[in-house]
Design a protein around this motif. Structure first.
Motif, short mmCIF file in Angstrom:
data_model
loop_
_atom_site.label_atom_id
_atom_site.label_comp_id
_atom_site.label_asym_id
_atom_site.label_seq_id
_atom_site.Cartn_x
_atom_site.Cartn_y
_atom_site.Cartn_z
N PHE A 144 -1.07 -3.59 0.01
CA PHE A 144 -0.39 -3.86 -1.26
C PHE A 144 1.02 -4.33 -0.96
O PHE A 144 1.80 -3.55 -0.41
N PRO A 145 1.34 -5.57 -1.31
CA PRO A 145 2.74 -5.99 -1.14
C PRO A 145 3.62 -5.07 -1.99
O PRO A 145 3.26 -4.72 -3.12
N VAL A 146 4.76 -4.68 -1.44
CA VAL A 146 5.64 -3.81 -2.21
C VAL A 146 6.25 -4.62 -3.35
O VAL A 146 6.89 -5.64 -3.13
N ARG A 147 5.96 -4.21 -4.57
CA ARG A 147 6.60 -4.82 -5.73
C ARG A 147 6.48 -3.86 -6.90
O ARG A 147 5.89 -2.80 -6.78
N LYS A 148 7.06 -4.28 -8.01
CA LYS A 148 7.14 -3.39 -9.16
C LYS A 148 5.76 -2.87 -9.56
O LYS A 148 4.81 -3.62 -9.66
N GLY A 149 5.68 -1.58 -9.76
CA GLY A 149 4.44 -1.00 -10.27
C GLY A 149 3.47 -0.54 -9.20
O GLY A 149 2.55 0.24 -9.49
#
Ligand SMILES: Cc1cc2nc3c(=O)[nH]c(=O)nc-3n(C[C@H](O)[C@H](O)[C@H](O)COP(=O)(O)OP(=O)(O)OC[C@H]3O[C@@H](n4cnc5c(N)ncnc54)[C@H](O)[C@@H]3O)c2cc1C
Ligand SMILES: NC(=O)c1ccc[n+]([C@@H]2O[C@H](COP(=O)([O-])OP(=O)(O)OC[C@H]3O[C@@H](n4cnc5c(N)ncnc54)[C@H](OP(=O)(O)O)[C@@H]3O)[C@@H](O)[C@H]2O)c1
Lengths: 243, 443
Positions: B371-376
């Motif tokens: 999972f790419p680190v991003r919002k949510g």
């Protein structure tokens, strides 16, 4: 199988050079002050590369022992690599004379002592290769390490003279100026990555220089230019710089 | 020297005092002089397992100590990488007993995570193949342990994430091979039910793993490719290959030179990737002979492919649910595909019944994806954790960077016993990491 003698085998650079020559099929003789401490290097080289590897006690400071050290090596090595060196940790001008002498001995007098012996032998047999790991620090004295630098300067000059003296005998001498290298000597320094080589790069450079019979090797080519510039700065200016 | 470091996921990042050793006496002096630290191998764990304010790097402690070519037993210092070991053993007709998806990990890391490979169902995790090892404790004492002397230290060190002490030497058993090739069978599965059936049907294969499309919904939900393999015998090779059956390739991997921005990895590219992937495999079944490198380490030819996830990094989510909780696998995969935040790569594997005190594998199904680190993302993964918990599963610590402590304590049934042993050998909790503090193992 040809044999390579590595003096200063406990150093990262010595290990990398030993691994490279072993990979190319050389048997290896490791010279170090404390052979027991690097017995794992002996098993490592012989298992990894299927070669013979032996350990030998060698202290650059104990010049009286050098003749015996070299004559008892069996077989006598085709190539001798001197990568012993010593740099004091603190400020050189605050060092005791004893410490200063250690620098001179490891980088210069000890080297001259053993390599004279090696050279006479190689000259008499009309073959052999000598590699000396010197330093760009020997190209101009700077306040931060001019004792070390002057010892390396002496060593570089010795190697160039030796190359000239041995040439008629068909014996080759290589001077290596690694620039910065990531080793335990420099572990606490934040070195610029563009100017810094890995020990493995030094190993490869030394091996290829031995094949191509190069005279002076800068492991990272950029160092030749950096030193050229540094040598061009006029002394009246240079003496005022904080280097 | 102080430096900012991360593990493979590039998340989290920490400033750490990096200390190296080349022999045991230097290691002992580090352990006696520093307050607290964690061993660090090649940083191929994804999250915070080998991160701490002081890290002890093992990569210079990399000597081979013994290799019995008759019996296939090797002893090495713990900082040697599997990559280096393969170069020595393969030409002699031996192979690693367990291979992870990259060869750029250390032997110490292999033991400390008790890594599993495509053969877990058949041959167990890495620790099953350890003859014995030496651990340097917080006290400076060096203790040899194996399943027989000091079994408690052994059990808690295998999969113990460096918390019992520093593994210094490790002796392990190799696997005999005739060639460096693999006879490979790839089978296309239309959906999840089919791939799970295929795992059962081909249970006898030594190596099995599946790539699964986590984005697909509807009747092709869980479509995948099962990849099976056996070490090839000489007579299975073609004439060219037979000339050098134990060939090892010398080519250098390509380096991914910079961090790509995360938007490159949006849903669109994920779909595109899957399309290409499937187009290559239009036939139902493909049988061929491949070298072990692409079979075991397909991503290693692109060094630092992790940089493709951009500066913010990624977290890898790997969980396992027991065999009887297939419904859990379905539900979690459903949630992942609905959310669409995950990576184009997901790996599905069926584990065998080889468990140990604190190691990750239990008999069941494991799924791993990025999972790419991003919002949510973190909120979403917390939701998934609750499902994993509900379905009696657990999360792989060596991949983790964010699980909450209570999830760990609820999902690892022997966590108490593990902590007791850690306390016995590491009483001051001087071996500790961001991970062990986060999970309240060393707090
Ligand atoms: C592309 C890729 C594919 C992967 N595939 C798999 C797979 O198929 N199966 C699998 O199980 N794992 C897999 N992994 C995870 C990887 O195998 C583990 O995280 C492994 O532990 C990494 O080893 P390392 O040497 O890089 O150690 P690090 O990441 O530096 O450290 C990992 C842990 O080991 C501890 N440790 C390291 N050395 C020692 C030591 N000498 N003594 C005590 N503790 C020590 C550290 O403290 C830390 O807790 C994969 C990782 C990547 C990047
Ligand atoms: N690292 C760099 O950036 C750099 C740059 C340019 C040149 N160099 C040169 O490269 C060589 C190797 O250096 P390194 O960086 O690998 O450093 P190192 O690890 O400090 O190595 C020095 C080596 O010299 C040995 N030694 C010192 N005094 C000795 C003596 N009196 N007798 C016998 N052996 C002695 C040491 O052996 P012990 O284990 O017995 O102490 C050690 O093997 C040195 O000549 C150094 O000057 C290094």
């Amino acid at each position: 199988m040809p044999t390579a003698l590595i003096l200063g085998a406990s150093s990262d650079i010595g290990l990398a050079i030993a691994r490279k020559f072993a990979q190319e099929g050389y048997d290896i003789q490791l010279g170090t002050r404390d052979p027991a401490a690097i017995s794992s290097t002996q098993s490592d080289l012989s298992i990894r590369f299927n070669i013979r590897c032996s350990l030998h006690q060698f202290d650059a400071d104990r010049t009286a022992s050098h003749e015996f050290f070299f004559t008892q090596l069996n077989p006598s090595p085709e190539i001798t690599v001197y990568c012993i060196g010593y740099m004091s940790q603190g400020k050189e001008m605050e060092d005791s004379w004893e410490e200063t002498e250690k620098i001179i001995s490891a980088n210069y007098t000890g080297a001259v002592s053993i390599l004279n012996i090696v050279s006479r032998k190689y000259a008499s047999q009309k073959k052999g290769t000598i590699v000396g790991i010197s330093s760009v620090a020997g190209e101009r004295g700077r306040q931060s390490n001019f004792i070390y630098g002057s010892a390396k300067a002496g060593f570089s000059t010795y190697l160039s003279g030796l190359r000239n003296w041995l040439y008629p005998f068909g014996v080759h001498v290589i001077t290596v100026k690694p620039g910065f290298v990531y080793t335990k000597m420099t572990e606490n320094l934040d070195l610029p990555s563009l100017l810094t080589a890995s020990p493995e790069e030094v190993g490869r450079a030394v091996y290829s220089a031995s094949l191509k019979k190069k005279n002076t090797v800068y492991v990272k080519a950029i160092w030749r230019w950096i030193m050229l510039i540094i040598k061009f700065v006029p002394e009246p200016v240079f003496k005022k710089l904080k280097l | 020297m102080k430096k900012r470091i991360t593990n493979w996921g590039n998340y989290p990042e920490i400033e750490s005092n990096l200390l190296s050793f080349r022999d045991e006496s230097k290691l002992r002096s580090i352990v006696s002089n520093e307050d607290s630290f964690i061993p660090r191998g090649n940083g191929r764990s994804y999250g915070d397992a080998s991160l701490a304010p002081t890290t002890i790097l093992t990569l210079h402690f990399d000597k081979i100590l013994a290799f019995d070519k008759e019996e296939g037993i090797m002893e090495c210092e713990s900082g040697i990488t599997l990559d280096q070991i393969l170069k020595v053993i393969v030409p002699q007709g031996w192979f690693l007993p367990v291979s992870p998806g990259t060869k750029f990990i250390t032997l110490g890391g292999a033991a400390a995570s008790n890594i599993h490979g495509k053969n877990h169902h058949a041959e167990g995790g890495f620790s099953k193949h350890i003859v014995d090892m030496e651990v340097l404790l917080e006290s400076g004492q060096q203790v040899r342990c194996s399943p027989v002397p000091n079994p408690d230290l052994f059990e808690a060190t295998c999969g113990g994430m460096g918390l019992t002490g520093m593994i210094t030497r490790l002796k392990f058993r190799l696997k005999k091979i005739e060639t460096s090739y693999i006879t490979q069978k790839q089978i296309k599965a239309e959906n999840l039910a089919e791939i799970l059936e295929l795992f059962d049907k081909y249970h006898d294969y030594t190596y099995s793993v599946a790539w699964i499309d986590c984005m697909k919904k509807g009747k092709n939900f869980g479509r995948s490719i099962l990849i099976l393999g056996e070490h090839a015998r000489v007579e299975e090779l073609d004439a060219g290959q037979q000339k050098e059956p134990l060939l090892i390739p010398g080519k250098k991997p390509v380096v991914f030179p910079f961090n790509l921005p995360s938007f490159v990895l949006n849903k669109f590219t994920i779909r595109a990737f899957n399309f290409v992937y499937y187009a290559k495999n239009l036939k139902k079944e493909i049988n061929n002979i491949v070298h072990y490198e692409p079979f075991f380490y397909p991503l290693d030819t692109i060094l630092h492919w992790n940089r493709g996830y951009g500066k913010k990094g990624l977290v890898q989510y790997q969980f396992v649910v027991p065999l009887h909780r297939k419904d859990g696998l379905i539900e979690i995969l459903n949630r992942i595909s609905e959310k669409g935040m995950g990576s184009f790569l997901a790996v599905l594997k069926k584990f065998g019944n080889h468990q140990s005190l604190i190691s990750f594998p239990i008999e069941g199904y494991t799924l791993a994806l990025d999972f790419p680190v991003r919002k949510g993302v973190f909120e979403f993964l917390d939701e998934l954790d609750q499902l994993v918990l509900q379905y009696e599963g657990r999360i792989y610590l060596t991949k983790d960077a964010r699980m909450k402590a209570d999830v760990f304590w609820k999902t690892y049934p022997h966590a108490d016993r593990f902590q007791e042993i850690v306390k016995q050998y590491n009483p001051g909790f001087r071996f500790r990491s961001l991970l062990s503090d986060r999970l309240l193992i060393t707090k």
